[in-house]
Design a protein around this motif. Structure first.
Motif, PDB file in Angstrom:
ATOM      1  N   GLY B  93       0.817  -1.211   0.000  1.00  0.00           N
ATOM      2  CA  GLY B  93       0.000   0.000   0.000  1.00  0.00           C
ATOM      3  C   GLY B  93       0.849   1.258   0.000  1.00  0.00           C
ATOM      4  O   GLY B  93       0.536   2.233  -0.712  1.00  0.00           O
ATOM      5  N   ILE B  94       1.934   1.258   0.761  1.00  0.00           N
ATOM      6  CA  ILE B  94       2.792   2.445   0.805  1.00  0.00           C
ATOM      7  C   ILE B  94       3.387   2.702  -0.579  1.00  0.00           C
ATOM      8  O   ILE B  94       3.396   3.839  -1.068  1.00  0.00           O
ATOM      9  CB  ILE B  94       3.908   2.258   1.862  1.00  0.00           C
ATOM     10  N   GLY B  95       3.854   1.635  -1.223  1.00  0.00           N
ATOM     11  CA  GLY B  95       4.380   1.800  -2.573  1.00  0.00           C
ATOM     12  C   GLY B  95       3.312   2.320  -3.521  1.00  0.00           C
ATOM     13  O   GLY B  95       3.546   3.242  -4.315  1.00  0.00           O
ATOM     14  N   LEU B 115       8.927   4.090  -9.457  1.00  0.00           N
ATOM     15  CA  LEU B 115       9.224   2.793  -8.833  1.00  0.00           C
ATOM     16  C   LEU B 115      10.335   2.927  -7.808  1.00  0.00           C
ATOM     17  O   LEU B 115      10.266   2.368  -6.717  1.00  0.00           O
ATOM     18  CB  LEU B 115       9.650   1.772  -9.895  1.00  0.00           C
ATOM     19  N   PHE B 116      11.368   3.680  -8.158  1.00  0.00           N
ATOM     20  CA  PHE B 116      12.483   3.863  -7.227  1.00  0.00           C
ATOM     21  C   PHE B 116      12.008   4.581  -5.969  1.00  0.00           C
ATOM     22  O   PHE B 116      12.366   4.209  -4.855  1.00  0.00           O
ATOM     23  CB  PHE B 116      13.625   4.639  -7.892  1.00  0.00           C
ATOM     24  N   ALA B 117      11.189   5.619  -6.176  1.00  0.00           N
ATOM     25  CA  ALA B 117      10.670   6.356  -5.017  1.00  0.00           C
ATOM     26  C   ALA B 117       9.876   5.416  -4.112  1.00  0.00           C
ATOM     27  O   ALA B 117      10.039   5.426  -2.889  1.00  0.00           O
ATOM     28  CB  ALA B 117       9.794   7.511  -5.485  1.00  0.00           C
ATOM     29  N   ALA B 118       9.028   4.572  -4.739  1.00  0.00           N
ATOM     30  CA  ALA B 118       8.217   3.629  -3.946  1.00  0.00           C
ATOM     31  C   ALA B 118       9.119   2.687  -3.175  1.00  0.00           C
ATOM     32  O   ALA B 118       8.884   2.390  -2.000  1.00  0.00           O
ATOM     33  CB  ALA B 118       7.279   2.847  -4.849  1.00  0.00           C
ATOM     34  N   ILE B 124      12.067   2.445   3.868  1.00  0.00           N
ATOM     35  CA  ILE B 124      12.198   3.209   5.116  1.00  0.00           C
ATOM     36  C   ILE B 124      11.129   2.755   6.107  1.00  0.00           C
ATOM     37  O   ILE B 124      11.418   2.492   7.286  1.00  0.00           O
ATOM     38  CB  ILE B 124      12.093   4.725   4.838  1.00  0.00           C
ATOM     39  N   ALA B 125       9.885   2.615   5.610  1.00  0.00           N
ATOM     40  CA  ALA B 125       8.810   2.145   6.490  1.00  0.00           C
ATOM     41  C   ALA B 125       9.134   0.754   7.021  1.00  0.00           C
ATOM     42  O   ALA B 125       8.915   0.455   8.205  1.00  0.00           O
ATOM     43  CB  ALA B 125       7.484   2.132   5.747  1.00  0.00           C
ATOM     44  N   GLY B 126       9.668  -0.115   6.155  1.00  0.00           N
ATOM     45  CA  GLY B 126      10.018  -1.466   6.572  1.00  0.00           C
ATOM     46  C   GLY B 126      11.108  -1.449   7.616  1.00  0.00           C
ATOM     47  O   GLY B 126      11.064  -2.198   8.593  1.00  0.00           O
ATOM     48  N   PHE B 127      12.096  -0.560   7.443  1.00  0.00           N
ATOM     49  CA  PHE B 127      13.192  -0.486   8.396  1.00  0.00           C
ATOM     50  C   PHE B 127      12.682  -0.053   9.768  1.00  0.00           C
ATOM     51  O   PHE B 127      12.985  -0.674  10.788  1.00  0.00           O
ATOM     52  CB  PHE B 127      14.259   0.494   7.903  1.00  0.00           C
ATOM     53  N   ILE B 128      11.861   1.007   9.782  1.00  0.00           N
ATOM     54  CA  ILE B 128      11.385   1.527  11.072  1.00  0.00           C
ATOM     55  C   ILE B 128      10.514   0.497  11.778  1.00  0.00           C
ATOM     56  O   ILE B 128      10.750   0.145  12.937  1.00  0.00           O
ATOM     57  CB  ILE B 128      10.610   2.846  10.863  1.00  0.00           C
ATOM     58  N   ILE B 244      14.419  -4.986   2.894  1.00  0.00           N
ATOM     59  CA  ILE B 244      14.479  -5.290   1.463  1.00  0.00           C
ATOM     60  C   ILE B 244      13.117  -5.769   0.961  1.00  0.00           C
ATOM     61  O   ILE B 244      12.623  -5.309  -0.075  1.00  0.00           O
ATOM     62  CB  ILE B 244      15.555  -6.364   1.189  1.00  0.00           C
ATOM     63  N   ALA B 245      12.516  -6.686   1.716  1.00  0.00           N
ATOM     64  CA  ALA B 245      11.220  -7.230   1.293  1.00  0.00           C
ATOM     65  C   ALA B 245      10.164  -6.131   1.251  1.00  0.00           C
ATOM     66  O   ALA B 245       9.316  -6.105   0.346  1.00  0.00           O
ATOM     67  CB  ALA B 245      10.791  -8.349   2.238  1.00  0.00           C
ATOM     68  N   ALA B 246      10.214  -5.219   2.219  1.00  0.00           N
ATOM     69  CA  ALA B 246       9.264  -4.109   2.220  1.00  0.00           C
ATOM     70  C   ALA B 246       9.449  -3.261   0.962  1.00  0.00           C
ATOM     71  O   ALA B 246       8.476  -2.863   0.314  1.00  0.00           O
ATOM     72  CB  ALA B 246       9.457  -3.255   3.467  1.00  0.00           C
ATOM     73  N   GLY B 247      10.708  -3.004   0.610  1.00  0.00           N
ATOM     74  CA  GLY B 247      10.982  -2.224  -0.594  1.00  0.00           C
ATOM     75  C   GLY B 247      10.436  -2.896  -1.838  1.00  0.00           C
ATOM     76  O   GLY B 247       9.821  -2.252  -2.699  1.00  0.00           O
TER      77      GLY B 247
END
Lengths: 290, 361
Positions: B93-95, B115-118, B124-128, B244-247
């Protein structure tokens, strides 16, 4: 009486009624998860089944609301034993993931069956006259049904508390939740105990499902929609703890109601925020064992 | 060096030489494991064949590819690292909204940079969230991931002036791809675009999975205590792969928005998280190509049966899940492997994930 006090009392009253529904439906899930560590995502489906049985009994067979609730609880409790013996038992030693998948599969099948039999439109239930109308307390009138829910909840909590804390079988359940292997080695039949609590928990869920019809209406999506709330109550309260489940149900019930009164646009945001905060600080919930 | 060892083996007792031979075989296996096999070309050839065989179903085809990408990202954390999450749709959803909001509010309509921005935002969301959540396990982790996804949905609903609420952001317009290929009614451009993105991401995921880092993840999945004991930084490994998976899920979401030209808050739905997990399980976890098979089979069945009767389809998918857990715990690919082993042809995709290690030669 000043405006804010009226609002506060309303929030407390509605929140309490909501909390009783949450407690009645979730307590079985909490005990079975505490006993076997089994992630049962089909618990909401048992509650939904209870609701639809109540609808059928009252609408088609003309049986009263209160007897229908009792019949639904007994029927669902009995049927749940078949599921426990036939399916769940095979997966007690399996991973969380496999338990999640099996039970979510069962929930999907239950939703589809309910849609097939009753259609997707929310159902209501005819209430007896003694549950209709309002009770007036001078400054505000409260719906009788919610008052009934609160009273019923308090009665059930007392009975469960007595059974859990004062009877022999309650002591065995607590022992098995604390240390299953030790309990087994002193001769407690944990398997049988589990089947019993599973049936009781599913029966209570069915009762909760029947009680929920008047509050939210009953549609097939109930099985998944409210499941998230039950899981939150269980996780926040702590697995296998009666006290924890009650406290979590109260906190979630009152905060969710308060949020809807004061800041409706936020929807369920508050309860999820509370859940995350509680679990980050106490991963095992209020009264769970770390 | 191997030659030295074999000569040494000739002089020692038969038992030692057996051990050395076993070690050589293990080394050989580790070295050859990541090499491409001919069977791996099959899914890609199938994707290309679809382009020519079903030219009028390519819009649906690109939806399948998006879900393959999404399932692939879940495979990294669920299949390899063993993180059970009920909220992976959060990153999808964030992407999706990164690209959607960029196009609707800021005029950022260039697709590839979108795509890169997403990828960056979802990472970042995945990391946090990963840094906070991945110290928990079991029910607590399930509830935390689930709650995170729903909170994002509620937050989006709260700012429906930005997100468009459940009506979403319809009619998004994106620049022609690479400034040259415009989007056609039949989705030819979209299909090729999605396939190329999938191939590029797949290459990187495959590299990750067969790297020492990927091995460490498998170790964490199989026995987290032992990984702690040998000094592996378990938490950081998990956070890294989660990021990575979140990205990648973010890229899948962005592709979803771009190929559909709309996005609504339903991308955050619990159903979306559950659906991708079901796809992956049906295909087979921890084996990369499970994502392909699972997503394709699920989407095609859904497309066919849900037109026939949505109720029937829902019952069927529930039954499939129950049967999969009881009889095919390793998915359709796992069944193929079992069948292959049964008929003596043991050369299938990914043997190192075989749970019955005793049967290996």
């Amino acid at each position: 009486m000043p405006q804010f006090a009226i609002i506060a009392v309303s929030i407390l009253f509605d929140g309490l009624a909501y909390a009783m529904f949450l407690f009645i439906t979730s307590v079985g899930l909490s005990v079975t998860m505490g006993l076997m560590g089994f992630v049962n995502l089909a618990h909401g489906a048992f509650a939904m089944a209870g609701g639809y049985i109540v609808v059928s009994l009252t609408r088609n067979l003309g049986i009263g609301f209160a007897p229908s609730l009792a019949i639904a609880a007994v029927v669902v409790g009995a049927v749940s034993v078949i599921f426990e013996r036939g399916l769940y038992r095979r997966l007690y030693k399996a991973t969380d993931l496999e338990q999640v998948l099996l039970t979510i599969g069962l929930a999907f099948m239950a939703i589809a069956t309910a849609t097939y039999l009753y259609g997707p439109i929310p159902k209501s239930v005819p209430l007896p006259t003694w549950l209709q109308g309002d009770i007036s307390l001078g400054f505000r009138a409260f719906p009788t049904y919610r008052a009934f829910l609160i009273v019923l909840g308090i009665v059930l909590i007392s009975v469960l508390w007595y059974a859990f804390e004062k009877t022999n079988i309650g002591a065995k359940i607590r022992a098995a939740v604390d240390n299953r292997r030790m309990a087994e080695s002193v001769g407690i039949n944990v398997d049988l105990l589990f089947t019993l609590t599973f049936a009781l928990g599913s029966g209570l869920a069915a009762l909760g499902g029947g009680l929920a019809i008047q509050l939210f209406g009953l549609s097939p999506s109930f099985a998944v929609l409210y499941l998230v709330l039950f899981l939150i109550v269980v996780a926040v309260g702590g697995l296998g703890s009666l006290k924890g489940t009650l406290l979590a149900a109260l906190v979630i019930g009152v905060i969710d109601t308060g949020g809807k009164y004061l800041y409706a646009e936020a929807g369920g945001f508050f309860i999820y925020a509370i859940t995350v905060i509680v679990l980050l600080i106490k991963p095992a919930g209020f009264y769970g064992r770390e | 060096m191997a030659a030295n060892e074999t000569t040494a083996a000739a002089m020692t007792s038969p038992r030692d030489s057996e051990a050395i031979a076993a070690r050589d075989r293990a080394a050989e296996y580790l070295v050859s494991r990541h090499r491409y096999r001919w069977a791996e070309a099959l899914p890609w050839l199938a994707c290309i064949a679809v382009f020519f065989l079903f030219p009028d179903r390519l819009t649906f085809g690109s939806q399948v590819l998006v879900m393959v990408l999404f399932a692939l990202s879940l495979d990294l954390i669920l299949g390899y690292a063993g993180i059970v999450t009920l909220g992976h749709a959060a990153f999808f959803g964030i992407g999706a909204y990164t690209v959607g909001l960029g196009a609707a509010k800021f005029g950022w309509t260039e697709p590839v940079s979108g795509l890169f921005a997403a990828f960056v935002v979802a990472s970042i969301a995945g990391f946090i969230t990963g840094w906070f959540l991945l110290r928990y396990r079991g029910l607590t982790l399930l509830m935390l991931t689930l709650a995170t996804a729903i909170m994002m949905q509620e937050a989006g609903n709260l700012r429906s002036d930005l997100s468009g609420g459940y009506d979403g952001l319809p009619g998004l317009v994106f620049d022609p791809l690479l400034g040259r290929f415009d989007y056609d009614l039949y989705g030819h451009t979209n299909y090729v675009y999605a396939l190329v993105v999938l191939a590029v991401v797949f290459y990187f995921v495959r590299r990750i999975v067969y790297s020492p880092f990927g091995q460490a993840l498998t170790g964490i999945r199989e026995n987290v205590r032992r990984m702690h004991a040998i000094g592996s930084p378990v938490h950081w490994r998990l956070v890294t792969v989660y990021t990575i998976a979140a990205g990648i899920a973010g890229i899948a979401g962005a592709l979803f928005t771009q190929t559909n030209a709309y996005v609504t808050l339903t991308v955050f739905d619990f159903e979306n998280s559950a659906k991708v997990m079901v796809m992956l399980i049906l295909g087979g976890t921890g084996r990369l190509y499970g994502a392909f098979l699972g997503a394709a089979v699920y989407m095609v069945l859904e497309d066919y049966f849900s037109k026939l009767s949505p109720t029937f389809w829902q019952f069927g998918i529930g039954l499939l899940l129950v049967l999969a857990v009881l009889f095919a715990r390793r998915g359709v690919l796992g069944l193929f492997e079992q069948a292959g082993a049964y008929f003596g042809k043991d050369k299938n995709l990914d043997k190192n994930l075989d749970k019955n290690k005793g049967t290996k030669p």
